[in-house]
Design an enzyme around this catalytic site. Structure first.
Site, PDB file in Angstrom:
ATOM      1  N   VAL A 145       0.856  -1.183   0.000  1.00 18.82           N
ATOM      2  CA  VAL A 145       0.000   0.000   0.000  1.00 18.82           C
ATOM      3  C   VAL A 145       0.895   1.236   0.000  1.00 18.82           C
ATOM      4  O   VAL A 145       1.901   1.280   0.715  1.00 18.82           O
ATOM      5  CB  VAL A 145      -0.908   0.020   1.255  1.00 18.82           C
ATOM      6  CG1 VAL A 145      -1.826   1.232   1.251  1.00 18.82           C
ATOM      7  CG2 VAL A 145      -1.719  -1.269   1.370  1.00 18.82           C
ATOM      8  N   SER A 146       0.557   2.247  -0.796  1.00 23.44           N
ATOM      9  CA  SER A 146       1.236   3.544  -0.783  1.00 23.44           C
ATOM     10  C   SER A 146       2.722   3.382  -1.149  1.00 23.44           C
ATOM     11  O   SER A 146       3.020   2.938  -2.251  1.00 23.44           O
ATOM     12  CB  SER A 146       1.026   4.202   0.592  1.00 23.44           C
ATOM     13  OG  SER A 146       1.492   5.517   0.588  1.00 23.44           O
ATOM     14  N   SER A 147       3.654   3.708  -0.259  1.00 21.39           N
ATOM     15  CA  SER A 147       5.065   3.518  -0.604  1.00 21.39           C
ATOM     16  C   SER A 147       5.333   2.042  -0.906  1.00 21.39           C
ATOM     17  O   SER A 147       6.154   1.705  -1.776  1.00 21.39           O
ATOM     18  CB  SER A 147       5.967   3.994   0.549  1.00 21.39           C
ATOM     19  OG  SER A 147       7.318   3.962   0.172  1.00 21.39           O
ATOM     20  N   HIS A 287      -6.650   7.860   0.483  1.00 21.32           N
ATOM     21  CA  HIS A 287      -5.366   7.154   0.381  1.00 21.32           C
ATOM     22  C   HIS A 287      -5.339   5.918   1.289  1.00 21.32           C
ATOM     23  O   HIS A 287      -4.608   4.968   1.033  1.00 21.32           O
ATOM     24  CB  HIS A 287      -4.231   8.118   0.761  1.00 21.32           C
ATOM     25  CG  HIS A 287      -2.876   7.580   0.443  1.00 21.32           C
ATOM     26  ND1 HIS A 287      -2.512   7.186  -0.828  1.00 21.32           N
ATOM     27  CD2 HIS A 287      -1.789   7.342   1.217  1.00 21.32           C
ATOM     28  CE1 HIS A 287      -1.261   6.744  -0.814  1.00 21.32           C
ATOM     29  NE2 HIS A 287      -0.810   6.825   0.410  1.00 21.32           N
TER      30      HIS A 287
END
Ligand SMILES: *[C@@H]1O[C@H](CO)[C@@H](O)[C@H](O)[C@H]1NC(C)=O
Ligand SMILES: *[C@@H]1O[C@H](CO)[C@@H](O)[C@H](O)[C@H]1NC(C)=O
Ligand SMILES: *[C@@H]1O[C@H](CO)[C@@H](O)[C@H](O)[C@H]1NC(C)=O
Ligand SMILES: *[C@@H]1O[C@H](CO)[C@@H](O)[C@H](O)[C@H]1NC(C)=O
Ligand SMILES: *[C@@H]1O[C@H](CO)[C@@H](O)[C@H](O)[C@H]1NC(C)=O
Length: 329
Positions: A145-147, A287
């Site tokens: 997820v994300s980074s 996000h």
């Protein structure tokens, strides 16, 4: 003994530590392997492994760490149930615990003992795990997820010979976070804001430059993004689709659109006819989109323990002449 809510917490703690209840645990591996940026190596090996077990790599989000994913996802209990191994890499970047997805070293395929960045450290953890546990080098998967999603796409682009499939939740296209000056751990606010856009041909060239001359089999890709993502703008979903459809030689117009899949108000877009690229638009989701273990278990075929389990080199739009692995574990 019947346990009630009044049971003293010290007793709960004792019970929780009994081997029969849960003997396997997260271990930090300090093995001697080539790890140019000193990525932390956390491993979960269930008590009962599947024969020739698959390997799931799950890099964390910014300001997270291996323990946060171990604790905040159900991958370890799924590993208990299905016998696969989980690698939780830990970012060496003390500033914000983001992955390096911006330097040329991390954004390129490197020999196992060459220069390289966070991505090579993770790949060498996979190699160590495959050897140590006789794991299946053809069933190595990555999700985050994300980074962690950005690192997922870095690994798919730079090491297509290692990973059979990946799923990126709220990430960006490979190369989108590249630093103008080549620095590591760079926060690319243009990309985050959705201002980095390229044509499919340009994105394909960026991916091909990650591993010049590679013409082998490519992993299948799933990307997810919330429409009101306030950290990595939703525009990035379209760029990811342009990139991976071009790399995989697929038409950038979806071959099917399915609403309310896998959840109400999420829309699934499939590209091409081999189901090699799926994009999901999550309406009104920020996000904070989540891990969605059920989705990746199915996409990676991780519950499969016998017979024709999905693996590297099996199927896909690029043809059987391109299927030889160059990964050497
Ligand atoms: C583990 O996760 C739970 C919620 O899922 C949270 O309350 C707890 O603080 C976490 N513990 C650690 C050590 O991260
Ligand atoms: C994403 O970028 C677009 C275009 O700049 C902007 O209109 C939109 O508000 C941004 N989304 C969020 C959630 O910030
Ligand atoms: C789906 O969207 C509708 C309106 O667009 C909304 O009323 C409903 O609450 C949403 N459902 C979920 C599960 O988000
Ligand atoms: C979107 O989310 C906001 C807050 O989370 C909620 O108030 C609103 O009703 C949602 N809209 C839709 C169409 O689901
Ligand atoms: C793949 O491997 C087979 C057998 O090892 C070999 O005959 C074939 O030429 C290789 N194909 C490519 C494209 O390298």
């Amino acid at each position: 003994m019947r346990l009630s809510l009044n049971t003293p917490s010290s007793l709960w703690a004792t019970l929780a530590s009994l081997p029969l209840l849960h003997a396997a645990s997260l271990q930090k591996v300090t093995a001697d392997f080539y790890n140019p940026t000193n990525v932390g190596f956390y491993l979960y090996v269930p008590d009962t492994l599947a024969p020739n077990p698959p390997v799931l790599v799950t890099p964390h989000w910014c300001h997270g760490d291996a323990l946060a994913v171990y604790n905040g996802s159900s991958f370890a209990s799924l590993a208990d149930a299905h016998g696969f191994i989980v690698i939780y890499p830990d970012s060496p970047n003390p500033a914000d615990q983001c992955w390096d997805v911006s330097s040329p070293a991390t954004l390129s395929h490197q020999p196992r003992a060459g220069t390289g960045g966070d991505s090579l450290g993770i790949v060498n953890m996979v190699a160590w795990t495959v050897k140590r546990y006789h794991a299946d080098a053809g069933r190595v998967f990555v999700t985050g997820v994300s980074s962690g999603a950005m690192m997922t796409e870095v690994l798919l682009a730079a090491y297509p010979d290692v990973f059979a499939a990946g799923t990126a939740f709220a990430g960006v296209a490979f190369g989108c976070f590249a630093a103008p000056d080549g620095s590591a751990d760079y926060w690319n606010s243009d990309c985050a804001g959705g201002l980095v856009t390229h044509s499919g041909a340009e994105w394909r060239a960026i991916v091909q430059a990650a591993y010049p001359g590679y013409s082998g089999w490519r992993p299948k890709v799933q990307v997810f993004h919330g429409t009101v993502d306030e950290v990595l703008n939703y525009t990035n979903l379209a760029q990811e689709v342009k990139e991976w459809s071009a790399v995989l030689g697929l038409c950038g117009t979806p071959s099917s659109v399915v609403e309310n899949t896998p959840y109400p108000n999420w829309t699934k877009y499939v590209y091409g006819k081999d189901d090699w690229l799926e994009a999901y638009s999550a309406a009104n989701v920020t996000h904070n989109i989540g891990n969605h273990e059920d989705v990746v278990m199915a996409w990676f075929d991780l519950a499969c323990t016998t017979g024709e389990c999905f693996r590297w080199g099996q199927g896909g739009p690029l043809g059987s002449s391109l299927r030889n692995s160059t990964a050497a574990f």
